[in-house]
Design an enzyme around this catalytic site. Structure first.
Site, mmCIF file in Angstrom:
data_model
loop_
_atom_site.group_PDB
_atom_site.id
_atom_site.type_symbol
_atom_site.label_atom_id
_atom_site.label_comp_id
_atom_site.label_asym_id
_atom_site.label_seq_id
_atom_site.Cartn_x
_atom_site.Cartn_y
_atom_site.Cartn_z
ATOM 1 N N HIS A 1 0.862 -1.179 0.000
ATOM 2 C CA HIS A 1 0.000 0.000 0.000
ATOM 3 C C HIS A 1 0.902 1.234 0.000
ATOM 4 C CE1 HIS A 1 -4.230 -0.855 -0.066
ATOM 5 N NE2 HIS A 1 -4.099 -1.858 0.773
ATOM 6 N N TYR B 1 -7.454 9.246 -17.267
ATOM 7 C CA TYR B 1 -8.329 9.952 -16.335
ATOM 8 C C TYR B 1 -8.504 11.415 -16.728
ATOM 9 C CZ TYR B 1 -7.389 5.878 -13.356
ATOM 10 O OH TYR B 1 -7.276 4.604 -12.859
ATOM 11 N N GLU C 1 -0.020 7.721 11.426
ATOM 12 C CA GLU C 1 -1.409 7.309 11.701
ATOM 13 C C GLU C 1 -2.229 8.362 12.440
ATOM 14 O OE1 GLU C 1 -0.433 3.619 13.597
ATOM 15 O OE2 GLU C 1 -0.855 2.459 11.786
#
Ligand SMILES: [Zn+2]
Ligand SMILES: [Zn+2]
Length: 430
Positions: free
Chosen positions: A130, A333, A409
């Site tokens: 990721h 896109y 985080e």
């Protein structure tokens, strides 16, 4: 360009005067939910899946949404999940989007929950990571769903949760992502009044928001040019047609498109070549040369013009040498455009959630996003959320897609709360 301070003041004045929910503090998530979001993120980070292969991720998402009591649709555009939460009061339809896919990158961080996953990509075994932070996107939207489900009775309107596959691009020969979800009728039955998205990125400090009214991210289109000559001995170029010199001229001449022919006061643009292939030996002039590159735009009008001019330039340059050029443009896109009125309306929310000093106008970004497809259908707002820890220079932090990409985080709380407050504040204004 927006003047954020003046705009925020203007909005705050109107809203406070009307006595709307805006005068109150933003909705905050509990420490327990924040911890839960962190755990989801770590689990997703350790189990990354490539585009159109987000099987486990979509299962985790669907199970969570079902437990919350949402209407859940799965296998949308292969692995996509859509959850519908009907609020206790009438109101608008608000869509929140998170993308789920990871990248063919071998993780090189030293995180305890680093990925060691592998998968097959273009016939090769690769590491999967990721590296664009989509694990954070999924975790934040799962958290927002939990918070909003708990407040269901107070919600005016309906919330659509879009967990989208394949933002990084479907594998060769497959379709996927936002475009396919829309093709399959995502907005056909229930058309949102607005769609919101967040992307985490290394270029911002943890918890900082980068927003921009109007175009934010570029369109991205791939082009191929086949230059056809006629093979001959390198010592006797007149015996054939040289596609190598012609290809060089095409590369040179196309530099005039952006620098000389496009009105750059409208929007900047980029035309870059990334592949030049031709020939096998020093003294053989080959039959053909293959060129490939990318085009980036911030104006759909400029985009159409560049397509046209690239074709004309390549074909006519080739013609002047007796060669032929065949141009193929693979449209990617579109430009990601934030609806100016929606951006203006939601700016006070962003400032209240993230803190006024942490919300700034973002520069244009030449990267592309398939969130643009949703924003072509309904008013959209897409913002960046910084994840580089305070005290570290975001300019030198490993960027998205790097094997060293690192996300603080602490930003998860801001992102989760942003989704929740967008829903309430948007509905309050309708
Ligand atoms: Zn990415
Ligand atoms: Zn991304």
């Amino acid at each position: 360009m927006l003047k954020p301070t003046a705009l925020a003041l203007a909005c705050a004045t109107t809203l406070f005067a009307s006595g709307s929910a805006f005068a109150q503090d933003p909705i905050r998530i509990s420490a327990e939910l924040e911890q839960q979001v962190i755990e989801w993120r770590r689990d997703l980070h350790q189990n990354p899946e490539l585009s159109n292969r987000e099987f486990r991720t979509s299962k985790v998402v669907a199970e969570h949404l079902r437990e919350l009591g949402l209407e859940v649709q799965t296998e949308v555009a292969h692995t996509g999940v859509v959850g519908i939460l009907k609020g206790g009061k009438p109101g608008p339809v608000i869509a929140l989007r998170a993308d789920m896919d990871a990248l063919p990158v071998t993780e090189q961080t030293d995180l305890l929950f680093k990925s060691t996953a592998t998968a097959e990509y273009r016939g090769e075994e690769v590491g999967v990571m990721h590296a664009c932070g989509h694990d954070l996107h999924v975790a934040m939207l799962m958290g927002a769903a939990q918070q909003l489900a708990a407040m269901q009775e107070d919600i005016e309107g309906t919330v659509m949760f879009i967990f989208q596959p394949a933002e990084e691009g479907a594998p060769k020969g497959e379709e996927g992502g936002a475009e396919l979800m829309l093709e399959e009728g995502l907005f056909a039955e229930l058309k949102p009044d607005a769609v919101f998205g967040i992307h985490v990125w290394s270029a911002g400090t943890t918890g900082h928001i980068g927003y921009r009214s109007g175009p934010l991210m570029a369109s991205s289109d791939r082009f191929e040019i086949n230059v056809k000559g006629r093979q001959t001995h390198g010592s006797r170029p007149w015996g054939g047609v040289d596609p190598i010199v012609t290809a060089a001229q095409i590369i040179q001449n196309t530099q005039n498109i952006v620098s000389r022919q496009i009105d750059i006061t409208k929007a900047p643009a980029v035309v870059s070549f990334g592949i030049v292939e031709g020939g096998v030996r020093n003294n053989i002039i080959p039959d053909d040369v293959y060129l490939e590159g990318t085009i980036r735009n911030f104006s759909m009008e400029n985009r159409a013009q560049i397509f046209e001019k690239l074709k004309t330039t390549a074909e006519h340059t080739a013609l002047s040498s007796g060669a032929e050029a065949h141009v193929h443009i693979d449209e990617g896109y579109p430009v990601t455009v934030n609806d100016p009125s929606l951006t203006e309306k939601m700016l006070p929310t962003m400032e209240r959630v993230a803190g006024k000093d942490k919300v700034k106008v973002n520069a244009l970004v030449t990267g592309a996003e398939d969130f643009s497809f949703y924003a072509l259908e309904v008013p959209g707002l897409f913002v960046f959320l910084g994840i580089t820890p305070e005290g570290q220079d975001p300019a030198t932090a490993p960027s998205n897609h790097s094997p060293f990409f690192y996300a603080d985080e602490a930003a998860l709380k801001t992102g989760t709360e942003m989704y929740v407050n967008w829903v309430f504040d948007y509905a309050a204004q309708e």
